[in-house]
Design an enzyme around this catalytic site. Sequence first.
Site, mmCIF file in Angstrom:
data_model
loop_
_atom_site.group_PDB
_atom_site.id
_atom_site.type_symbol
_atom_site.label_atom_id
_atom_site.label_comp_id
_atom_site.label_asym_id
_atom_site.label_seq_id
_atom_site.Cartn_x
_atom_site.Cartn_y
_atom_site.Cartn_z
ATOM 1 N N ASN A 180 0.870 -1.175 0.000
ATOM 2 C CA ASN A 180 0.000 0.000 0.000
ATOM 3 C C ASN A 180 0.909 1.229 0.000
ATOM 4 O OD1 ASN A 180 -1.809 2.045 0.518
ATOM 5 N ND2 ASN A 180 -2.328 1.347 2.596
ATOM 6 N N LYS A 239 0.191 4.229 -0.329
ATOM 7 C CA LYS A 239 -0.449 5.440 0.220
ATOM 8 C C LYS A 239 -0.171 6.620 -0.724
ATOM 9 C CE LYS A 239 -0.335 3.329 4.727
ATOM 10 N NZ LYS A 239 -0.297 3.467 6.174
ATOM 11 N N HIS A 249 -9.544 0.907 4.513
ATOM 12 C CA HIS A 249 -8.305 1.132 5.282
ATOM 13 C C HIS A 249 -8.609 2.088 6.429
ATOM 14 C CE1 HIS A 249 -4.325 2.575 6.356
ATOM 15 N NE2 HIS A 249 -3.869 1.460 5.829
ATOM 16 N N GLU A 292 -7.144 4.564 7.556
ATOM 17 C CA GLU A 292 -6.988 5.997 7.236
ATOM 18 C C GLU A 292 -8.219 6.521 6.502
ATOM 19 O OE1 GLU A 292 -3.119 5.693 5.371
ATOM 20 O OE2 GLU A 292 -2.292 5.138 7.324
ATOM 21 N N GLU A 346 -5.543 -5.039 10.431
ATOM 22 C CA GLU A 346 -4.547 -3.991 10.651
ATOM 23 C C GLU A 346 -4.872 -3.235 11.942
ATOM 24 O OE1 GLU A 346 -2.457 -2.740 6.795
ATOM 25 O OE2 GLU A 346 -4.284 -1.563 6.944
ATOM 26 N N GLY A 405 2.207 2.378 10.788
ATOM 27 C CA GLY A 405 3.134 3.502 10.652
ATOM 28 C C GLY A 405 3.782 3.920 11.965
ATOM 29 N N SER A 451 3.234 -2.016 10.392
ATOM 30 C CA SER A 451 4.687 -2.044 10.624
ATOM 31 C C SER A 451 5.313 -3.406 10.346
ATOM 32 C CB SER A 451 5.028 -1.569 12.055
ATOM 33 O OG SER A 451 4.565 -0.243 12.254
HETATM 34 P P1 PGA Z 1 2.698 0.355 7.688
HETATM 35 O O1 PGA Z 1 1.243 0.558 7.019
HETATM 36 O O2 PGA Z 1 3.248 -0.909 7.130
HETATM 37 O O3 PGA Z 1 3.468 1.567 7.278
HETATM 38 O O4 PGA Z 1 2.464 0.286 9.168
HETATM 39 C C1 PGA Z 1 0.387 -0.534 6.800
HETATM 40 C C2 PGA Z 1 -0.899 -0.046 6.207
HETATM 41 O O5 PGA Z 1 -1.368 1.044 6.587
HETATM 42 O O6 PGA Z 1 -1.498 -0.721 5.345
#
Ligand code: PGA
Length: 252
Positions: free
Chosen positions: A9, A11, A95, A97, A167, A173, A212
């Site tokens: 992803n 982003k 997601h 976000e 997740e 993140g 992460s």
């Molecule tokens: P990250 O993000 O690996 O940077 O923690 C995962 C995601 O949001 O899909």
Amino acid sequence: MRDFLVAGNWKMNGSSAGNAELVAGIIAGAPRSDRVRLVICPPFPYLAPVAAQAAGSGVAVGAQTVSQHESGAFTGEVAPGMLRDIGCEYVIVGHSERRELYGETSATVAEKVKAALDAGLKPIVCVGETLEQRESGSTESVVEEQLGAVIDKVGIAAFATAVVAYEPVWAIGTGKTASPEQAQEVHRHIRALLAGHESDIAAATQILYGGSMKGENAAGLLAMPDIDGGLIGGASLKAADFLAIAQAAAQG
Ligand code: PGA
């Protein structure tokens, strides 16, 4: 035995020149394993060129979100049929976000999953709790509500195609990964939830972990019986980092 799916992803990151190099690196280093599928999910403007570059390589392309509508007066939105048209196979839906920053509710997420499936896309349905929810002991009920809304809308048979991504919001993140045992516990619960509707489908549904995940912790997570891959944010932006996770899957 379920295959692994490792999805990047990106982003809101990337540029034409940078993407071309990243995609070339991923294609060149993708593990030669029938059991591992890679998917890359760039921002909308880059989907068509990335899909063209990846065509025939075995690396699939997905979008990061999609409209629940087929077409019409929805300024700024992108329809599922358009994603299919330019070579997308997958789409990330719900997601955290999107839920947190853009107000997507479980009902909206369910509509988007339905629209994606109707257009022939494979949705990667994201679920997961915040730190506050985990600490108050409501992880399972949060995931049940998020996934339940989708199952109610599209039916359990859709999970022969749809993928689930667990997740935990507190791990995204932040550099804080769920331990393999913590993740497995929720993955097992998700599979049991699906099995409550149809056990054959539940046994075959891919459930990815996200939050992460990186080369150093991937092997431990992927060794868990109900973890079938990863949804990778930060570590999907460099070919070597993403491929380290893919390699861990190939060896798992
Ligand atoms: P990250 O993000 O690996 O940077 O923690 C995962 C995601 O949001 O899909």
